[in-house]
Design a protein around this motif. Sequence first.
Motif, PDB file in Angstrom:
ATOM      1  N   GLY A  85      18.117   5.282  -1.829  1.00  0.00           N
ATOM      2  CA  GLY A  85      17.527   5.097  -2.294  1.00  0.00           C
ATOM      3  C   GLY A  85      16.475   4.166  -1.395  1.00  0.00           C
ATOM      4  O   GLY A  85      16.998   3.713  -0.683  1.00  0.00           O
ATOM      5  N   LYS A  86      15.028   3.841  -1.660  1.00  0.00           N
ATOM      6  CA  LYS A  86      14.577   2.945  -0.578  1.00  0.00           C
ATOM      7  C   LYS A  86      13.470   1.980  -1.647  1.00  0.00           C
ATOM      8  O   LYS A  86      13.034   2.438  -2.653  1.00  0.00           O
ATOM      9  CB  LYS A  86      13.915   3.867   0.171  1.00  0.00           C
ATOM     10  N   GLY A  87      13.247   1.464  -1.095  1.00  0.00           N
ATOM     11  CA  GLY A  87      12.081   0.458  -2.130  1.00  0.00           C
ATOM     12  C   GLY A  87      11.180  -0.720  -0.528  1.00  0.00           C
ATOM     13  O   GLY A  87      11.995  -1.080   0.791  1.00  0.00           O
ATOM     14  N   GLY A  88      10.342  -1.798  -0.951  1.00  0.00           N
ATOM     15  CA  GLY A  88       9.557  -1.991  -0.765  1.00  0.00           C
ATOM     16  C   GLY A  88       9.362  -3.355  -1.158  1.00  0.00           C
ATOM     17  O   GLY A  88       8.096  -3.240  -2.130  1.00  0.00           O
ATOM     18  N   VAL A  89       9.266  -4.764  -1.083  1.00  0.00           N
ATOM     19  CA  VAL A  89       8.131  -6.070  -1.497  1.00  0.00           C
ATOM     20  C   VAL A  89       7.389  -6.265  -0.402  1.00  0.00           C
ATOM     21  O   VAL A  89       7.407  -6.521   0.953  1.00  0.00           O
ATOM     22  CB  VAL A  89       8.905  -7.170  -1.582  1.00  0.00           C
ATOM     23  N   VAL A  90       6.265  -7.022  -0.351  1.00  0.00           N
ATOM     24  CA  VAL A  90       5.426  -6.887   0.977  1.00  0.00           C
ATOM     25  C   VAL A  90       4.707  -8.142  -0.539  1.00  0.00           C
ATOM     26  O   VAL A  90       5.184  -8.445  -1.398  1.00  0.00           O
ATOM     27  CB  VAL A  90       3.402  -5.991   0.161  1.00  0.00           C
ATOM     28  N   GLY A  91       5.015  -9.078   0.809  1.00  0.00           N
ATOM     29  CA  GLY A  91       4.279 -10.637   0.482  1.00  0.00           C
ATOM     30  C   GLY A  91       2.746 -10.411   0.193  1.00  0.00           C
ATOM     31  O   GLY A  91       2.333 -10.175   0.178  1.00  0.00           O
ATOM     32  N   LEU A  92       2.968 -12.012  -0.818  1.00  0.00           N
ATOM     33  CA  LEU A  92       1.581 -12.276  -1.312  1.00  0.00           C
ATOM     34  C   LEU A  92       0.361 -12.018  -0.053  1.00  0.00           C
ATOM     35  O   LEU A  92      -1.408 -11.747  -0.410  1.00  0.00           O
ATOM     36  CB  LEU A  92       1.377 -13.546  -1.546  1.00  0.00           C
ATOM     37  N   GLY A  93       0.424 -11.935   1.657  1.00  0.00           N
ATOM     38  CA  GLY A  93      -0.479 -11.900   2.300  1.00  0.00           C
ATOM     39  C   GLY A  93      -1.017 -10.739   2.269  1.00  0.00           C
ATOM     40  O   GLY A  93      -1.713 -10.303   3.222  1.00  0.00           O
ATOM     41  N   GLY A  94      -0.351  -9.444   2.309  1.00  0.00           N
ATOM     42  CA  GLY A  94      -0.657  -8.093   1.944  1.00  0.00           C
ATOM     43  C   GLY A  94      -0.926  -7.274   0.874  1.00  0.00           C
ATOM     44  O   GLY A  94      -1.286  -7.498   0.077  1.00  0.00           O
ATOM     45  N   GLU A  95      -0.975  -5.794   0.941  1.00  0.00           N
ATOM     46  CA  GLU A  95      -1.320  -5.138  -0.102  1.00  0.00           C
ATOM     47  C   GLU A  95      -0.050  -4.356   0.188  1.00  0.00           C
ATOM     48  O   GLU A  95       1.124  -3.574   0.833  1.00  0.00           O
ATOM     49  CB  GLU A  95      -2.505  -4.478   1.035  1.00  0.00           C
ATOM     50  N   LEU A  96      -0.028  -3.694  -1.069  1.00  0.00           N
ATOM     51  CA  LEU A  96       1.254  -2.492  -1.287  1.00  0.00           C
ATOM     52  C   LEU A  96       1.050  -1.503  -0.504  1.00  0.00           C
ATOM     53  O   LEU A  96       2.011  -1.318  -0.310  1.00  0.00           O
ATOM     54  CB  LEU A  96       0.918  -2.286  -2.834  1.00  0.00           C
ATOM     55  N   ALA A 135       4.996  -8.846  -4.072  1.00  0.00           N
ATOM     56  CA  ALA A 135       5.607 -10.293  -4.959  1.00  0.00           C
ATOM     57  C   ALA A 135       6.101 -11.402  -3.943  1.00  0.00           C
ATOM     58  O   ALA A 135       5.585 -11.968  -2.477  1.00  0.00           O
ATOM     59  CB  ALA A 135       6.638  -9.864  -5.157  1.00  0.00           C
ATOM     60  N   ALA A 136       6.042 -12.957  -5.070  1.00  0.00           N
ATOM     61  CA  ALA A 136       6.156 -13.854  -3.895  1.00  0.00           C
ATOM     62  C   ALA A 136       7.582 -13.923  -3.660  1.00  0.00           C
ATOM     63  O   ALA A 136       8.439 -13.170  -4.209  1.00  0.00           O
ATOM     64  CB  ALA A 136       6.390 -15.039  -4.994  1.00  0.00           C
ATOM     65  N   PRO A 137       8.531 -15.127  -2.693  1.00  0.00           N
ATOM     66  CA  PRO A 137       9.287 -14.645  -2.300  1.00  0.00           C
ATOM     67  C   PRO A 137      10.407 -14.917  -3.120  1.00  0.00           C
ATOM     68  O   PRO A 137       9.913 -15.376  -4.025  1.00  0.00           O
ATOM     69  CB  PRO A 137       9.540 -16.204  -1.422  1.00  0.00           C
ATOM     70  N   GLY A 138      11.658 -14.393  -3.618  1.00  0.00           N
ATOM     71  CA  GLY A 138      12.438 -14.617  -4.046  1.00  0.00           C
ATOM     72  C   GLY A 138      12.714 -13.344  -5.014  1.00  0.00           C
ATOM     73  O   GLY A 138      13.752 -13.941  -5.932  1.00  0.00           O
ATOM     74  N   CYS A 139      12.130 -13.141  -5.165  1.00  0.00           N
ATOM     75  CA  CYS A 139      11.921 -12.046  -5.637  1.00  0.00           C
ATOM     76  C   CYS A 139      12.967 -10.754  -6.776  1.00  0.00           C
ATOM     77  O   CYS A 139      13.753 -10.642  -5.728  1.00  0.00           O
ATOM     78  CB  CYS A 139      10.764 -11.122  -6.097  1.00  0.00           C
ATOM     79  N   LEU A 140      12.817 -10.345  -7.393  1.00  0.00           N
ATOM     80  CA  LEU A 140      14.015  -9.432  -7.746  1.00  0.00           C
ATOM     81  C   LEU A 140      13.271  -7.757  -7.656  1.00  0.00           C
ATOM     82  O   LEU A 140      11.929  -7.580  -7.972  1.00  0.00           O
ATOM     83  CB  LEU A 140      14.398  -9.621  -9.565  1.00  0.00           C
ATOM     84  N   ILE A 141      13.983  -7.297  -7.219  1.00  0.00           N
ATOM     85  CA  ILE A 141      13.026  -5.494  -7.483  1.00  0.00           C
ATOM     86  C   ILE A 141      14.374  -4.644  -7.277  1.00  0.00           C
ATOM     87  O   ILE A 141      15.581  -4.773  -7.285  1.00  0.00           O
ATOM     88  CB  ILE A 141      12.766  -5.019  -6.199  1.00  0.00           C
ATOM     89  N   ASP A 142      14.101  -3.706  -8.400  1.00  0.00           N
ATOM     90  CA  ASP A 142      15.114  -2.238  -8.781  1.00  0.00           C
ATOM     91  C   ASP A 142      14.670  -1.622  -7.452  1.00  0.00           C
ATOM     92  O   ASP A 142      13.866  -0.421  -8.278  1.00  0.00           O
ATOM     93  CB  ASP A 142      14.994  -2.240 -10.409  1.00  0.00           C
ATOM     94  N   VAL A 143      15.955  -0.922  -6.877  1.00  0.00           N
ATOM     95  CA  VAL A 143      15.504   0.021  -5.935  1.00  0.00           C
ATOM     96  C   VAL A 143      16.263   1.578  -7.128  1.00  0.00           C
ATOM     97  O   VAL A 143      17.451   1.221  -7.051  1.00  0.00           O
ATOM     98  CB  VAL A 143      16.126   0.125  -4.652  1.00  0.00           C
TER      99      VAL A 143
END
Length: 193
Positions: free
Chosen positions: A79-90, A123-131
């Motif tokens: 699986g793959k995933g990504g988290v964009v910091g709040l200065g970017g776009e999904l 999301a903000a730093p330190g977030c949880l993501i389920d991949v």
Amino acid sequence: MKLDIRRLLCFTDHKEVEAGHRHDQPLRRVAAVAIVANPYAGRYVEDLSEAIAASVEVGAVLAKLAVEAMGSYKVESYGKGGVVGLGGELEHANAMLTTTFATPLREAVGGAEAWIPSFTKLAAPGCLIDVPLAHKDALYVRSHYDGVSVTLPPDAPAADEVALIVCLANRGRLNARVGGLNARDIGGKDGLR
């Protein structure tokens, strides 16, 4: 364009017991994470093709890291995933997780027929993501519908970063028993069965 990898992280979950039942073949799941600079942070860019093309290098780095973390265990799901910091776009993470990014992963696991499940979020730093995970050769193998929960460090991704994630597993869920296609019965022709 070259995507600037600022940090690499790797997590391993090795589990032998589920609901009191011990298994001869443990479940080994790994997550490899690259924190990359977001070249589009803070501005709108119509054409994201440069990041798509540049993502192949990050995909190769993460594929190697994840396969090494699997050790002697053969990869069956991914699986793959990504988290964009709040200065970017999904859309920035989605651009960096296309087939271009995934081709090195498919090669590193010895080929794969099925599409790679993915999830992205802003999301903000330190977030949880389920991949999400699924069998690498046949999506109809229900025993391999699983996931890896990844908690990012408290300082990542920064507003101008993207966390790109690759997850692997060596088998389906421990105690899987909801039917469906068995992994040993895969035809391997269409990515479904």
